[in-house]
Design a protein around this motif. Structure first.
Motif, PDB file in Angstrom:
ATOM      1  N   ARG A 155       0.797  -1.234   0.000  1.00  0.00           N
ATOM      2  CA  ARG A 155       0.000   0.000   0.000  1.00  0.00           C
ATOM      3  C   ARG A 155       0.824   1.277   0.000  1.00  0.00           C
ATOM      4  N   PHE A 156       2.007   1.247  -0.568  1.00  0.00           N
ATOM      5  CA  PHE A 156       2.841   2.443  -0.641  1.00  0.00           C
ATOM      6  C   PHE A 156       2.527   3.244  -1.907  1.00  0.00           C
ATOM      7  N   LYS A 157       2.360   4.546  -1.741  1.00  0.00           N
ATOM      8  CA  LYS A 157       2.064   5.408  -2.888  1.00  0.00           C
ATOM      9  C   LYS A 157       3.216   5.422  -3.894  1.00  0.00           C
ATOM     10  N   GLU A 158       4.447   5.138  -3.419  1.00  0.00           N
ATOM     11  CA  GLU A 158       5.623   5.179  -4.295  1.00  0.00           C
ATOM     12  C   GLU A 158       5.602   4.117  -5.372  1.00  0.00           C
ATOM     13  N   GLN A 159       4.683   3.132  -5.258  1.00  0.00           N
ATOM     14  CA  GLN A 159       4.527   2.155  -6.344  1.00  0.00           C
ATOM     15  C   GLN A 159       4.305   2.865  -7.676  1.00  0.00           C
ATOM     16  N   TRP A 160       3.580   3.998  -7.629  1.00  0.00           N
ATOM     17  CA  TRP A 160       3.230   4.688  -8.867  1.00  0.00           C
ATOM     18  C   TRP A 160       4.420   5.376  -9.506  1.00  0.00           C
ATOM     19  N   LEU A 161       5.374   5.809  -8.688  1.00  0.00           N
ATOM     20  CA  LEU A 161       6.610   6.372  -9.243  1.00  0.00           C
ATOM     21  C   LEU A 161       7.383   5.276  -9.980  1.00  0.00           C
ATOM     22  N   VAL A 162       7.380   4.067  -9.398  1.00  0.00           N
ATOM     23  CA  VAL A 162       8.039   2.926 -10.055  1.00  0.00           C
ATOM     24  C   VAL A 162       7.308   2.587 -11.344  1.00  0.00           C
ATOM     25  N   TYR A 163       5.963   2.593 -11.298  1.00  0.00           N
ATOM     26  CA  TYR A 163       5.181   2.294 -12.506  1.00  0.00           C
ATOM     27  C   TYR A 163       5.404   3.347 -13.597  1.00  0.00           C
ATOM     28  N   ILE A 164       5.561   4.602 -13.201  1.00  0.00           N
ATOM     29  CA  ILE A 164       5.812   5.660 -14.186  1.00  0.00           C
ATOM     30  C   ILE A 164       7.118   5.395 -14.920  1.00  0.00           C
ATOM     31  N   VAL A 165       8.185   5.098 -14.156  1.00  0.00           N
ATOM     32  CA  VAL A 165       9.481   4.779 -14.771  1.00  0.00           C
ATOM     33  C   VAL A 165       9.370   3.511 -15.611  1.00  0.00           C
ATOM     34  N   LEU A 166       8.692   2.498 -15.071  1.00  0.00           N
ATOM     35  CA  LEU A 166       8.500   1.240 -15.801  1.00  0.00           C
ATOM     36  C   LEU A 166       7.821   1.471 -17.140  1.00  0.00           C
ATOM     37  N   ASN A 167       6.729   2.232 -17.128  1.00  0.00           N
ATOM     38  CA  ASN A 167       5.971   2.462 -18.355  1.00  0.00           C
ATOM     39  C   ASN A 167       6.756   3.304 -19.352  1.00  0.00           C
ATOM     40  N   TYR A 207      -1.090   3.257 -20.116  1.00  0.00           N
ATOM     41  CA  TYR A 207      -0.714   2.822 -18.764  1.00  0.00           C
ATOM     42  C   TYR A 207       0.115   3.897 -18.057  1.00  0.00           C
ATOM     43  N   LEU A 208       0.942   4.594 -18.813  1.00  0.00           N
ATOM     44  CA  LEU A 208       1.769   5.666 -18.241  1.00  0.00           C
ATOM     45  C   LEU A 208       0.891   6.792 -17.705  1.00  0.00           C
ATOM     46  N   ILE A 209      -0.094   7.190 -18.494  1.00  0.00           N
ATOM     47  CA  ILE A 209      -1.017   8.250 -18.057  1.00  0.00           C
ATOM     48  C   ILE A 209      -1.769   7.804 -16.804  1.00  0.00           C
ATOM     49  N   ASN A 210      -2.192   6.541 -16.785  1.00  0.00           N
ATOM     50  CA  ASN A 210      -2.901   6.014 -15.615  1.00  0.00           C
ATOM     51  C   ASN A 210      -2.003   6.014 -14.376  1.00  0.00           C
ATOM     52  N   ALA A 211      -0.713   5.721 -14.572  1.00  0.00           N
ATOM     53  CA  ALA A 211       0.231   5.715 -13.451  1.00  0.00           C
ATOM     54  C   ALA A 211       0.406   7.115 -12.868  1.00  0.00           C
ATOM     55  N   VAL A 212       0.434   8.118 -13.746  1.00  0.00           N
ATOM     56  CA  VAL A 212       0.543   9.506 -13.281  1.00  0.00           C
ATOM     57  C   VAL A 212      -0.687   9.863 -12.437  1.00  0.00           C
ATOM     58  N   TYR A 213      -1.872   9.492 -12.922  1.00  0.00           N
ATOM     59  CA  TYR A 213      -3.080   9.753 -12.147  1.00  0.00           C
ATOM     60  C   TYR A 213      -3.087   8.945 -10.853  1.00  0.00           C
ATOM     61  N   GLY A 214      -2.609   7.684 -10.928  1.00  0.00           N
ATOM     62  CA  GLY A 214      -2.538   6.850  -9.741  1.00  0.00           C
ATOM     63  C   GLY A 214      -1.693   7.500  -8.653  1.00  0.00           C
ATOM     64  N   TYR A 215      -0.570   8.096  -9.048  1.00  0.00           N
ATOM     65  CA  TYR A 215       0.291   8.753  -8.063  1.00  0.00           C
ATOM     66  C   TYR A 215      -0.421   9.966  -7.465  1.00  0.00           C
ATOM     67  N   TYR A 216      -1.090  10.733  -8.301  1.00  0.00           N
ATOM     68  CA  TYR A 216      -1.841  11.895  -7.815  1.00  0.00           C
ATOM     69  C   TYR A 216      -2.874  11.459  -6.769  1.00  0.00           C
ATOM     70  N   ASN A 217      -3.619  10.408  -7.072  1.00  0.00           N
ATOM     71  CA  ASN A 217      -4.692   9.958  -6.194  1.00  0.00           C
ATOM     72  C   ASN A 217      -4.144   9.368  -4.898  1.00  0.00           C
ATOM     73  N   TRP A 218      -3.090   8.555  -5.020  1.00  0.00           N
ATOM     74  CA  TRP A 218      -2.515   7.913  -3.835  1.00  0.00           C
ATOM     75  C   TRP A 218      -1.726   8.905  -2.986  1.00  0.00           C
ATOM     76  N   ASN A 219      -1.125   9.906  -3.590  1.00  0.00           N
ATOM     77  CA  ASN A 219      -0.417  10.935  -2.832  1.00  0.00           C
ATOM     78  C   ASN A 219      -1.409  11.690  -1.949  1.00  0.00           C
ATOM     79  N   LYS A 220      -2.570  11.969  -2.522  1.00  0.00           N
ATOM     80  CA  LYS A 220      -3.640  12.628  -1.763  1.00  0.00           C
ATOM     81  C   LYS A 220      -4.134  11.717  -0.642  1.00  0.00           C
ATOM     82  N   GLY A 221      -4.295  10.419  -0.955  1.00  0.00           N
ATOM     83  CA  GLY A 221      -4.763   9.461   0.042  1.00  0.00           C
ATOM     84  C   GLY A 221      -3.776   9.271   1.179  1.00  0.00           C
ATOM     85  N   ALA A 222      -2.470   9.242   0.842  1.00  0.00           N
ATOM     86  CA  ALA A 222      -1.447   9.071   1.876  1.00  0.00           C
ATOM     87  C   ALA A 222      -1.387  10.296   2.799  1.00  0.00           C
TER      88      ALA A 222
END
Length: 227
Positions: free
Chosen positions: A167-179, A207-222
């Motif tokens: 449940r770490f928000k940083e997963q999305w930073l990894v996904y952004i680089v991955l994508n 998937y890259l665009i979704n990862a950017v949004y995922g980070y935005y949403n999870w950063n807010k949630g964290a």
């Protein structure tokens, strides 16, 4: 980012993004002349990543179908490394993730976490070392294309999955680089004559665009979880 909420705690932007992502899956399937089964594997992958960005437990249901379906497609295409990765890693992680997320749901909302600096540095070190070691190994395979980029995307995928389950928000930073690197990988393959390259670029860009949004949403949630 102003977002008017639709029923079910979905914003208009999120619903529009889900529809666009689904249409991309449909267009991809038609253009590639994929089977109905192949389409179900693709669409469950789309639903999985969109629901993960929302922090929804249902993402694991779609993710499990996608994992088994992709493993089968990999098997019939002779991609046994992909089969093992999906069955031996992603299936257990889906199960573990479902139970860990379920235990941390409060009022239907997932409790999201933020890593400390030490954890971030360790994650970066593991990604770099893992990619270099795996890339070195892959470079000895005669038919291997772009071994170090291929290795990096594999290692990042594994690390991002572990961070997602925890449940770490940083997963999305990894996904952004991955994508980003996966898009680069397919750009290279397209320039080298791959017929599927353009479609893969479109899919991974989505998937890259979704990862950017995922980070935005999870950063807010964290941030909300810390307050």
């Amino acid at each position: 980012m102003s977002m008017k909420k639709a029923p079910g705690n979905w914003s208009g932007f999120e619903l529009a993004w889900l529809v666009i992502f689904t249409l991309i899956a449909v267009v991809f399937t038609v253009m590639s002349k994929d089977s109905l089964f192949g389409f179900t594997v693709f669409i469950t992958g789309v639903l999985c990543v969109v629901l993960t960005a929302k922090g929804k437990l249902a993402s694991y249901g779609f993710g499990m179908y996608n994992t088994f379906g992709y493993a089968y497609l990999a098997y019939i295409n002779g991609l046994f490394g992909e089969v093992m990765l999906n069955l031996l890693f992603f299936v257990p992680m889906n199960i573990a993730g479902f139970y860990m997320w379920k235990r941390n749901m409060h009022g239907g909302k997932l409790s999201m976490r933020q890593m400390e600096t030490r954890g971030i540095l360790l994650t970066v070190a593991v990604c770099v070392a893992g990619a270099l070691l795996l890339g070195f190994g892959l470079s000895f395979i005669p038919a291997q294309n772009s071994p170090y980029i291929d290795a990096l995307t594999t290692v990042l995928s594994v690390v991002a999955t572990i961070l997602m389950v925890r449940r770490f928000k940083e997963q999305w930073l990894v996904y952004i680089v991955l994508n980003m690197f996966t898009v680069l990988l397919w750009v290279i393959r397209t320039l080298e004559g791959s017929g599927e390259g353009l479609l893969m670029i479109v899919m991974w860009s989505a998937y890259l665009i979704n990862a950017v949004y995922g980070y935005y949403n999870w950063n807010k949630g964290a941030r909300e979880a810390l307050s």
